[in-house]
Design a protein around this motif. Structure first.
Motif, PDB file in Angstrom:
ATOM      1  N   MET A 140      18.996  22.140 -12.107  1.00  0.00           N
ATOM      2  CA  MET A 140      18.110  23.120 -11.486  1.00  0.00           C
ATOM      3  C   MET A 140      16.970  22.477 -10.712  1.00  0.00           C
ATOM      4  O   MET A 140      16.373  23.120  -9.831  1.00  0.00           O
ATOM      5  CB  MET A 140      17.515  24.037 -12.567  1.00  0.00           C
ATOM      6  N   ALA A 141      16.659  21.217 -11.024  1.00  0.00           N
ATOM      7  CA  ALA A 141      15.477  20.577 -10.439  1.00  0.00           C
ATOM      8  C   ALA A 141      15.483  20.565  -8.912  1.00  0.00           C
ATOM      9  O   ALA A 141      14.444  20.866  -8.297  1.00  0.00           O
ATOM     10  CB  ALA A 141      15.340  19.160 -10.982  1.00  0.00           C
ATOM     11  N   PRO A 142      16.591  20.226  -8.234  1.00  0.00           N
ATOM     12  CA  PRO A 142      16.546  20.233  -6.764  1.00  0.00           C
ATOM     13  C   PRO A 142      16.176  21.596  -6.179  1.00  0.00           C
ATOM     14  O   PRO A 142      15.422  21.684  -5.207  1.00  0.00           O
ATOM     15  CB  PRO A 142      17.966  19.812  -6.362  1.00  0.00           C
ATOM     16  N   VAL A 143      16.697  22.673  -6.781  1.00  0.00           N
ATOM     17  CA  VAL A 143      16.378  24.017  -6.304  1.00  0.00           C
ATOM     18  C   VAL A 143      14.901  24.321  -6.537  1.00  0.00           C
ATOM     19  O   VAL A 143      14.213  24.877  -5.665  1.00  0.00           O
ATOM     20  CB  VAL A 143      17.272  25.054  -6.996  1.00  0.00           C
ATOM     21  N   ILE A 144      14.401  23.963  -7.728  1.00  0.00           N
ATOM     22  CA  ILE A 144      12.994  24.206  -8.054  1.00  0.00           C
ATOM     23  C   ILE A 144      12.090  23.443  -7.092  1.00  0.00           C
ATOM     24  O   ILE A 144      11.080  23.972  -6.598  1.00  0.00           O
ATOM     25  CB  ILE A 144      12.715  23.802  -9.516  1.00  0.00           C
ATOM     26  N   VAL A 157       6.702  25.195 -13.506  1.00  0.00           N
ATOM     27  CA  VAL A 157       8.013  25.836 -13.634  1.00  0.00           C
ATOM     28  C   VAL A 157       8.911  25.041 -14.578  1.00  0.00           C
ATOM     29  O   VAL A 157       9.518  25.605 -15.504  1.00  0.00           O
ATOM     30  CB  VAL A 157       8.673  26.000 -12.246  1.00  0.00           C
ATOM     31  N   ILE A 158       9.006  23.731 -14.373  1.00  0.00           N
ATOM     32  CA  ILE A 158       9.889  22.923 -15.220  1.00  0.00           C
ATOM     33  C   ILE A 158       9.386  22.908 -16.662  1.00  0.00           C
ATOM     34  O   ILE A 158      10.162  23.133 -17.606  1.00  0.00           O
ATOM     35  CB  ILE A 158      10.011  21.490 -14.660  1.00  0.00           C
ATOM     36  N   GLY A 159       8.097  22.658 -16.857  1.00  0.00           N
ATOM     37  CA  GLY A 159       7.560  22.681 -18.208  1.00  0.00           C
ATOM     38  C   GLY A 159       7.664  24.059 -18.834  1.00  0.00           C
ATOM     39  O   GLY A 159       7.965  24.201 -20.033  1.00  0.00           O
ATOM     40  N   GLY A 160       7.432  25.102 -18.032  1.00  0.00           N
ATOM     41  CA  GLY A 160       7.524  26.462 -18.558  1.00  0.00           C
ATOM     42  C   GLY A 160       8.928  26.817 -18.998  1.00  0.00           C
ATOM     43  O   GLY A 160       9.112  27.508 -20.007  1.00  0.00           O
ATOM     44  N   LEU A 226       9.879  15.040 -17.418  1.00  0.00           N
ATOM     45  CA  LEU A 226      10.991  15.310 -16.514  1.00  0.00           C
ATOM     46  C   LEU A 226      10.482  15.660 -15.114  1.00  0.00           C
ATOM     47  O   LEU A 226      11.022  15.182 -14.110  1.00  0.00           O
ATOM     48  CB  LEU A 226      11.834  16.457 -17.081  1.00  0.00           C
ATOM     49  N   ALA A 227       9.440  16.479 -15.045  1.00  0.00           N
ATOM     50  CA  ALA A 227       8.886  16.853 -13.734  1.00  0.00           C
ATOM     51  C   ALA A 227       8.306  15.639 -13.020  1.00  0.00           C
ATOM     52  O   ALA A 227       8.458  15.496 -11.793  1.00  0.00           O
ATOM     53  CB  ALA A 227       7.807  17.928 -13.924  1.00  0.00           C
ATOM     54  N   GLU A 228       7.637  14.761 -13.759  1.00  0.00           N
ATOM     55  CA  GLU A 228       7.080  13.550 -13.143  1.00  0.00           C
ATOM     56  C   GLU A 228       8.178  12.636 -12.640  1.00  0.00           C
ATOM     57  O   GLU A 228       8.062  12.033 -11.564  1.00  0.00           O
ATOM     58  CB  GLU A 228       6.202  12.826 -14.168  1.00  0.00           C
ATOM     59  N   TRP A 229       9.236  12.513 -13.409  1.00  0.00           N
ATOM     60  CA  TRP A 229      10.327  11.621 -13.041  1.00  0.00           C
ATOM     61  C   TRP A 229      11.087  12.148 -11.829  1.00  0.00           C
ATOM     62  O   TRP A 229      11.438  11.403 -10.907  1.00  0.00           O
ATOM     63  CB  TRP A 229      11.264  11.450 -14.232  1.00  0.00           C
ATOM     64  N   LEU A 230      11.329  13.473 -11.795  1.00  0.00           N
ATOM     65  CA  LEU A 230      12.179  14.041 -10.754  1.00  0.00           C
ATOM     66  C   LEU A 230      11.413  14.491  -9.515  1.00  0.00           C
ATOM     67  O   LEU A 230      11.980  14.516  -8.419  1.00  0.00           O
ATOM     68  CB  LEU A 230      12.943  15.252 -11.320  1.00  0.00           C
ATOM     69  N   ALA A 231      10.131  14.872  -9.669  1.00  0.00           N
ATOM     70  CA  ALA A 231       9.477  15.576  -8.571  1.00  0.00           C
ATOM     71  C   ALA A 231       8.130  14.998  -8.185  1.00  0.00           C
ATOM     72  O   ALA A 231       7.968  14.471  -7.070  1.00  0.00           O
ATOM     73  CB  ALA A 231       9.320  17.066  -8.942  1.00  0.00           C
ATOM     74  N   VAL A 232       7.143  15.089  -9.074  1.00  0.00           N
ATOM     75  CA  VAL A 232       5.761  14.866  -8.640  1.00  0.00           C
ATOM     76  C   VAL A 232       5.302  13.425  -8.775  1.00  0.00           C
ATOM     77  O   VAL A 232       4.303  13.027  -8.166  1.00  0.00           O
ATOM     78  CB  VAL A 232       4.803  15.785  -9.423  1.00  0.00           C
ATOM     79  N   GLY A 234       3.771   9.991 -10.850  1.00  0.00           N
ATOM     80  CA  GLY A 234       2.572   9.827 -11.653  1.00  0.00           C
ATOM     81  C   GLY A 234       2.847   9.999 -13.135  1.00  0.00           C
ATOM     82  O   GLY A 234       3.947  10.366 -13.548  1.00  0.00           O
ATOM     83  N   GLY A 235       1.832   9.732 -13.942  1.00  0.00           N
ATOM     84  CA  GLY A 235       1.976   9.898 -15.378  1.00  0.00           C
ATOM     85  C   GLY A 235       2.974   8.935 -15.996  1.00  0.00           C
ATOM     86  O   GLY A 235       3.456   7.992 -15.357  1.00  0.00           O
ATOM     87  N   ILE A 236       3.285   9.179 -17.258  1.00  0.00           N
ATOM     88  CA  ILE A 236       4.254   8.333 -17.962  1.00  0.00           C
ATOM     89  C   ILE A 236       5.633   8.445 -17.327  1.00  0.00           C
ATOM     90  O   ILE A 236       6.330   7.442 -17.116  1.00  0.00           O
ATOM     91  CB  ILE A 236       4.318   8.735 -19.451  1.00  0.00           C
ATOM     92  N   GLY A 237       6.064   9.675 -17.021  1.00  0.00           N
ATOM     93  CA  GLY A 237       7.397   9.872 -16.456  1.00  0.00           C
ATOM     94  C   GLY A 237       7.579   9.185 -15.121  1.00  0.00           C
ATOM     95  O   GLY A 237       8.638   8.603 -14.850  1.00  0.00           O
ATOM     96  N   GLY A 238       6.561   9.228 -14.270  1.00  0.00           N
ATOM     97  CA  GLY A 238       6.688   8.572 -12.976  1.00  0.00           C
ATOM     98  C   GLY A 238       6.609   7.064 -13.056  1.00  0.00           C
ATOM     99  O   GLY A 238       7.284   6.355 -12.300  1.00  0.00           O
TER     100      GLY A 238
END
Length: 288
Positions: A140-144, A157-160, A226-232, A234-238
């Protein structure tokens, strides 16, 4: 007559004092058990970590243990810079987690209340929630991202989505567990569906609400990563995505360990708050 009145008043005071002492004892006991649980959880995770590394036989150049993480944060000459890096990333991730947690929990509360007021709304919207739960977020991430862009809306959205379904199910179950006799009493006095929700269902659902919060906090952190890794970014994920090609494996393991420990601590802090609040109200916690 005066003697009887004084005796009755004294008895009421004694009973009230005993009740206060009992509530205080239960609150302290709940807080003590919560702290002990937190320490045992961290100790268990540490033992499992060392055991898995020992059994797997992965090269020490890649696999890092607790001692390596400790040295990276507090012993090596660059420890201060390392702490600043990791804690800065952690602060960003916790901020993203708070956004996803708030978004998911608010939608879950509103949805559960709507389900309680109208069975038709529940039949219409619960399949949508189940769909969000069943479709992998990776798919779903690409669509989001296309809809909301690479900013905080995507984080929300992803966290929610990660938080929404388990919180919605728990809170809905809690609202439905209200006493039928109490609902009948409110109805006898002229109360409608909203009055029964506010006066009976919501207080009765408090253990379920705390259970939803408990399981939502680690979920919100997962959604933020997940949002940091895939989209935005920064943070631990990025940052984790950049540590691997640079062979900064100690930084990678430290980041994972720090976010895991914080997740466990937050879970247990909420458990302590839950135990204290429910003990004061004379209610029992609900298993998550």
């Amino acid at each position: 007559m005066t003697v009887i009145t004084v005796t009755a008043a004294q008895s009421i005071v004694d009973v009230d004092a005993r009740l206060r002492r009992e509530r205080t004892r239960r609150v302290l006991s709940a807080a003590g058990w919560g702290l002990l649980t937190s320490l045992l959880t961290l100790l268990t995770v540490g033992v499992l970590w060392v055991g898995v590394l020992w059994l797997s036989g992965v090269s020490p150049l890649i696999a890092k243990g607790p001692v390596d993480v400790w040295r990276y944060l507090f012993v090596v000459p660059a420890a201060a810079a390392n702490r600043e890096l990791i804690l800065g990333n952690l602060a960003v991730t916790l901020g993203h987690s708070a956004i996803g947690f708030a978004a998911g929990l608010v939608v879950a509360l509103l949805g559960a209340a709507a389900f309680q007021l109208s069975r038709g709304v529940e039949h219409a919207l619960m399949p949508v929630a189940m769909l969000l739960r069943s479709v992998p977020l990776i798919a779903m991430a690409p669509v989001i991202i296309m809809i909301f862009g690479r900013d905080l809306w995507t984080v929300a959205v992803i966290g929610g989505i990660v938080v929404l379904f388990p919180a919605l199910v728990n809170i809905s179950f809690g609202l439905k567990s209200a006493s039928a006799q109490m609902n009948d009493l409110v109805e006898v006095y002229g109360g409608g569906a909203w009055a029964k929700l506010r006066k009976v269902a919501m207080p009765a659902s408090l253990p379920a609400f705390f259970a939803a919060v408990r399981i939502s906090v680690p979920g919100a952190i997962t959604g933020a990563l997940l949002a940091e890794w895939l989209a935005v970014g920064g943070g631990i994920g990025g940052s984790i995505g950049g540590f691997i090609p640079q062979a900064q494996f100690t930084a990678l393991w430290t980041s994972v360990v720090v976010v895991t420990v914080v997740s466990l601590l937050l879970y247990n802090v909420i458990q302590i708050v839950e135990d204290v609040v429910l003990a004061r109200m004379g209610m029992r916690p609900q298993a998550a």
